[in-house]
Design a protein around this motif. Structure first.
Motif, mmCIF file in Angstrom:
data_model
loop_
_atom_site.group_PDB
_atom_site.id
_atom_site.type_symbol
_atom_site.label_atom_id
_atom_site.label_comp_id
_atom_site.label_asym_id
_atom_site.label_seq_id
_atom_site.Cartn_x
_atom_site.Cartn_y
_atom_site.Cartn_z
ATOM 1 N N GLN A 147 -29.959 -6.150 2.053
ATOM 2 C CA GLN A 147 -31.047 -6.211 1.070
ATOM 3 C C GLN A 147 -30.688 -5.416 -0.185
ATOM 4 O OE1 GLN A 147 -33.507 -8.338 1.745
ATOM 5 N NE2 GLN A 147 -32.417 -8.641 3.678
ATOM 6 N N LEU A 148 -29.960 -4.322 -0.015
ATOM 7 C CA LEU A 148 -29.513 -3.537 -1.165
ATOM 8 C C LEU A 148 -28.364 -4.214 -1.895
ATOM 9 C CD1 LEU A 148 -29.735 0.089 0.289
ATOM 10 C CD2 LEU A 148 -31.286 -1.008 -1.330
ATOM 11 N N HIS A 149 -27.508 -4.938 -1.132
ATOM 12 C CA HIS A 149 -26.447 -5.714 -1.774
ATOM 13 C C HIS A 149 -27.055 -6.737 -2.736
ATOM 14 C CE1 HIS A 149 -22.428 -4.702 -0.404
ATOM 15 N NE2 HIS A 149 -22.856 -4.567 0.848
ATOM 16 N N LYS A 150 -28.196 -7.321 -2.374
ATOM 17 C CA LYS A 150 -28.841 -8.329 -3.214
ATOM 18 C C LYS A 150 -29.265 -7.755 -4.563
ATOM 19 C CE LYS A 150 -30.723 -11.240 0.507
ATOM 20 N NZ LYS A 150 -31.974 -11.744 1.153
ATOM 21 N N VAL A 151 -29.564 -6.455 -4.570
ATOM 22 C CA VAL A 151 -29.998 -5.799 -5.800
ATOM 23 C C VAL A 151 -28.818 -5.263 -6.598
ATOM 24 C CG1 VAL A 151 -31.358 -3.882 -6.752
ATOM 25 C CG2 VAL A 151 -32.224 -5.171 -4.779
ATOM 26 N N TYR A 152 -27.862 -4.661 -5.906
ATOM 27 C CA TYR A 152 -26.820 -3.890 -6.597
ATOM 28 C C TYR A 152 -25.452 -4.567 -6.715
ATOM 29 C CZ TYR A 152 -29.779 0.260 -6.702
ATOM 30 O OH TYR A 152 -30.791 1.162 -6.959
ATOM 31 N N SER A 153 -25.196 -5.594 -5.925
ATOM 32 C CA SER A 153 -23.838 -6.162 -5.910
ATOM 33 C C SER A 153 -23.750 -7.481 -6.662
ATOM 34 C CB SER A 153 -23.376 -6.385 -4.457
ATOM 35 O OG SER A 153 -23.328 -5.156 -3.764
ATOM 36 N N ASP A 154 -22.567 -7.744 -7.224
ATOM 37 C CA ASP A 154 -22.349 -9.037 -7.873
ATOM 38 C C ASP A 154 -22.035 -10.084 -6.806
ATOM 39 O OD1 ASP A 154 -19.707 -8.510 -7.092
ATOM 40 O OD2 ASP A 154 -19.066 -7.966 -9.122
ATOM 41 N N GLU A 155 -21.909 -11.325 -7.219
ATOM 42 C CA GLU A 155 -21.730 -12.427 -6.259
ATOM 43 C C GLU A 155 -20.453 -12.285 -5.430
ATOM 44 O OE1 GLU A 155 -22.427 -15.419 -3.854
ATOM 45 O OE2 GLU A 155 -23.884 -14.634 -5.301
ATOM 46 N N PRO A 156 -19.295 -11.965 -6.034
ATOM 47 C CA PRO A 156 -18.082 -11.811 -5.198
ATOM 48 C C PRO A 156 -18.235 -10.710 -4.148
ATOM 49 C CG PRO A 156 -17.490 -12.034 -7.506
ATOM 50 C CD PRO A 156 -18.973 -11.871 -7.468
ATOM 51 N N THR A 157 -18.880 -9.615 -4.511
ATOM 52 C CA THR A 157 -19.074 -8.522 -3.541
ATOM 53 C C THR A 157 -20.015 -8.955 -2.426
ATOM 54 O OG1 THR A 157 -18.745 -6.892 -5.295
ATOM 55 C CG2 THR A 157 -19.746 -6.113 -3.248
ATOM 56 N N ARG A 158 -21.077 -9.670 -2.781
ATOM 57 C CA ARG A 158 -21.996 -10.161 -1.747
ATOM 58 C C ARG A 158 -21.293 -11.144 -0.814
ATOM 59 N NH1 ARG A 158 -25.863 -10.105 -6.049
ATOM 60 N NH2 ARG A 158 -25.550 -12.335 -6.443
ATOM 61 N N GLU A 166 -25.304 -10.376 11.437
ATOM 62 C CA GLU A 166 -26.030 -11.306 10.584
ATOM 63 C C GLU A 166 -26.620 -10.522 9.411
ATOM 64 O OE1 GLU A 166 -27.677 -13.736 8.363
ATOM 65 O OE2 GLU A 166 -26.503 -14.573 10.057
ATOM 66 N N PRO A 167 -26.128 -10.725 8.189
ATOM 67 C CA PRO A 167 -26.573 -9.935 7.033
ATOM 68 C C PRO A 167 -28.093 -9.900 6.851
ATOM 69 C CG PRO A 167 -24.656 -11.233 6.449
ATOM 70 C CD PRO A 167 -25.060 -11.666 7.826
ATOM 71 N N GLU A 168 -28.775 -11.009 7.076
ATOM 72 C CA GLU A 168 -30.211 -11.051 6.829
ATOM 73 C C GLU A 168 -30.996 -10.100 7.734
ATOM 74 O OE1 GLU A 168 -31.673 -12.316 4.381
ATOM 75 O OE2 GLU A 168 -30.072 -13.582 3.565
ATOM 76 N N ARG A 169 -30.376 -9.624 8.821
ATOM 77 C CA ARG A 169 -31.045 -8.662 9.700
ATOM 78 C C ARG A 169 -30.739 -7.222 9.314
ATOM 79 N NH1 ARG A 169 -29.253 -12.139 14.277
ATOM 80 N NH2 ARG A 169 -27.522 -10.676 14.510
ATOM 81 N N CYS A 170 -29.952 -7.035 8.265
ATOM 82 C CA CYS A 170 -29.447 -5.702 7.931
ATOM 83 C C CYS A 170 -30.045 -5.169 6.630
ATOM 84 C CB CYS A 170 -27.922 -5.776 7.795
ATOM 85 S SG CYS A 170 -27.165 -4.203 7.360
ATOM 86 N N PRO A 171 -30.623 -3.959 6.666
ATOM 87 C CA PRO A 171 -31.159 -3.344 5.431
ATOM 88 C C PRO A 171 -30.117 -3.177 4.330
ATOM 89 C CG PRO A 171 -31.956 -2.165 7.363
ATOM 90 C CD PRO A 171 -30.905 -3.123 7.851
ATOM 91 N N VAL A 172 -28.865 -2.992 4.710
ATOM 92 C CA VAL A 172 -27.808 -2.818 3.700
ATOM 93 C C VAL A 172 -27.656 -4.094 2.872
ATOM 94 C CG1 VAL A 172 -25.370 -2.271 3.313
ATOM 95 C CG2 VAL A 172 -26.603 -1.172 5.191
ATOM 96 N N PRO A 204 -19.693 -0.235 -1.402
ATOM 97 C CA PRO A 204 -19.980 -0.750 -2.756
ATOM 98 C C PRO A 204 -21.409 -0.472 -3.210
ATOM 99 C CG PRO A 204 -18.850 -2.411 -1.437
ATOM 100 C CD PRO A 204 -19.236 -1.308 -0.499
ATOM 101 N N VAL A 205 -22.349 -0.491 -2.262
ATOM 102 C CA VAL A 205 -23.745 -0.210 -2.604
ATOM 103 C C VAL A 205 -23.904 1.266 -2.958
ATOM 104 C CG1 VAL A 205 -26.132 -0.272 -1.819
ATOM 105 C CG2 VAL A 205 -24.557 -2.066 -1.112
ATOM 106 N N ILE A 206 -23.274 2.137 -2.165
ATOM 107 C CA ILE A 206 -23.323 3.575 -2.458
ATOM 108 C C ILE A 206 -22.779 3.839 -3.863
ATOM 109 C CG2 ILE A 206 -22.402 5.848 -1.829
ATOM 110 C CD1 ILE A 206 -22.339 4.865 1.104
ATOM 111 N N ASP A 207 -21.640 3.239 -4.170
ATOM 112 C CA ASP A 207 -21.021 3.433 -5.488
ATOM 113 C C ASP A 207 -21.947 2.954 -6.599
ATOM 114 O OD1 ASP A 207 -18.776 4.445 -4.249
ATOM 115 O OD2 ASP A 207 -17.660 2.540 -4.315
ATOM 116 N N ALA A 208 -22.604 1.813 -6.381
ATOM 117 C CA ALA A 208 -23.478 1.246 -7.408
ATOM 118 C C ALA A 208 -24.716 2.108 -7.632
ATOM 119 C CB ALA A 208 -23.893 -0.172 -7.017
ATOM 120 N N VAL A 209 -25.287 2.639 -6.547
ATOM 121 C CA VAL A 209 -26.471 3.503 -6.667
ATOM 122 C C VAL A 209 -26.112 4.782 -7.415
ATOM 123 C CG1 VAL A 209 -28.096 4.936 -5.372
ATOM 124 C CG2 VAL A 209 -27.675 2.574 -4.661
ATOM 125 N N LEU A 210 -24.993 5.390 -7.052
ATOM 126 C CA LEU A 210 -24.565 6.625 -7.714
ATOM 127 C C LEU A 210 -24.289 6.392 -9.203
ATOM 128 C CD1 LEU A 210 -22.185 8.118 -4.979
ATOM 129 C CD2 LEU A 210 -24.518 8.842 -5.539
#
Length: 400
Positions: free
Chosen positions: A312-323, A304-310, A343-349
């Protein structure tokens, strides 16, 4: 009227993390292209809670300034300085303390809140109680019109407004104000003086908004007026007192709290942060090993995504298709957690890369940072001295 001006500062806590970038610095970068901005290192404020261990302040100051520059704060657009290098802050703080009711300081919401949160520290000091007053002096001394803050800091801005209002009420009753205003009118020259008189009458007798706007525009263009004469004429125009300190307004920033690696607020004290300029290998390792939804014990377990810290980072760093891909893949167990993280790692870097590049010249040559701060301190002090000349005058401290 004084020009629109933004003032904000941070306590020196050392190298900054991405939470600082998304919570404040990104907004500073935007503001510097829209307004005159002053950003300062609040080193005196650091002593209010860490007076017993000041050894980290100097190094933390320079580390933080480099991070500001790395984040995109441009010294050609913004004035960067250190609070303690502009002693007028302390002088205004002292003079404001003469007129500030004790109850105003005790009712600031963060006063009791911080006492509870920092119960391990000695906060029974005037420095801590007077923190909001020094904070007010930091802003009022530059006659700033805007202070970028989150919702939790609005009470501090309201207090600044009350302090400025009280000061103006007490000291705006300038002796011989009307006579001095009439002398200032003469400095406008015959044609402008006549127009000023007509517009003043139009406003005071008929309340004409157009008249007051015309008069203000004319005064703003009058090059031969000192700032104090200009303010006298604004006050005389409206039939009010002289404006000495400006009431700033809160410039509410969009809530953008970046979660840490464990889903909590990102903080160095929680051990869940990613440094603004942290090296690629370290960032990648941290993010690859960060916790995920505990329900996904095996690769084939749905989550369940809402239980996952990752997530939360997708919400900041990823576009809608990636989410959408991450959400569907998690719930169906169609992707593994490492796949979801990439994808989150790539976006942060990618976000960090220009920051590392901008910082490198200052790491290679620290004298560049010192020069930027020296210039900023000099510019800030000139502004502060202009305000203090007016403050000393109305408080009877300008002796000949």
């Amino acid at each position: 009227m004084y020009p629109d001006r933004v003032v904000s500062g941070m306590r020196p806590t050392g190298v900054m993390h991405l939470g600082h970038f998304h919570g404040a610095l990104k907004n500073w970068v935007k503001l510097q292209s829209e307004h005159e901005c002053l950003f300062f290192v609040a080193d005196w404020h650091a002593l209010t809670t860490h007076y017993d261990d000041p050894s980290i302040i100097e190094k933390s100051t320079w580390d933080m300034v480099i991070d500001w520059l790395a984040a995109g704060i441009d010294p050609a657009q913004s004035t960067l300085f250190i609070q303690s290098k502009v002693p007028e802050h302390a002088e205004l703080h002292l003079l404001l303390s003469m007129t500030t009711p004790l109850g105003w300081l005790e009712r600031v919401p963060t006063y009791k809140d911080q006492q509870e949160k920092l119960a391990d520290r000695d906060l029974a000091t005037y420095g801590f109680l007077g923190y909001p007053l020094l904070q007010a002096a930091d802003v009022l001394i530059y006659r700033a019109s805007m202070v970028p803050v989150g919702e939790d800091q609005v009470p501090h801005i309201e207090m600044m407004r009350e302090l400025a209002r009280r000061f103006n009420h007490i000291y705006g009753k300038e002796k011989d104000f009307e006579e001095k205003a009439k002398e200032a009118v003469k400095k406008l020259g015959g044609k402008r003086a006549r127009l000023y008189a007509e517009l003043r009458t139009e406003f005071q007798e008929k309340g004409s908004a157009d008249a007051i706007e015309q008069a203000r525009a004319m005064l703003d263009e009058a090059q031969n007026l000192s700032m104090i004469d200009r303010e006298r004429l604004f006050g005389y125009l409206e039939g009010s007192r002289k404006l000495i300190l400006v009431e700033p307004r809160a410039l509410l920033t969009e809530a953008s709290r970046l979660p840490g690696l464990d889903g909590q607020k990102m903080s160095k004290s929680y051990g869940n942060s990613i440094g603004l300029r942290e090296d690629r290998e370290s960032v990648t390792k941290k993010m690859r090993t960060m916790p995920t939804d505990p329900a996904r014990v095996r690769r084939t377990d749905p989550g369940e995504p809402e239980r996952c810290p990752v997530w939360q980072l997708h919400k900041v760093y990823s576009d809608e298709p990636t989410r959408q891909w991450a959400s569907t893949g998690c719930r169906s167990a169609g992707i593994g957690c490492l796949e979801c993280k990439q994808p989150v790692i790539d976006a942060v870097l990618k976000e960090q890369e220009p920051m590392r590049e901008r910082a490198q010249q200052y790491l290679d040559d620290p004298t560049l940072v010192r020069a930027i701060i020296a210039d900023g301190c000099e510019k800030a002090r000139r502004m502060a001295q202009e305000t203090m000349r007016d403050v000393r005058e109305v408080m009877g401290l300008s002796y000949n």
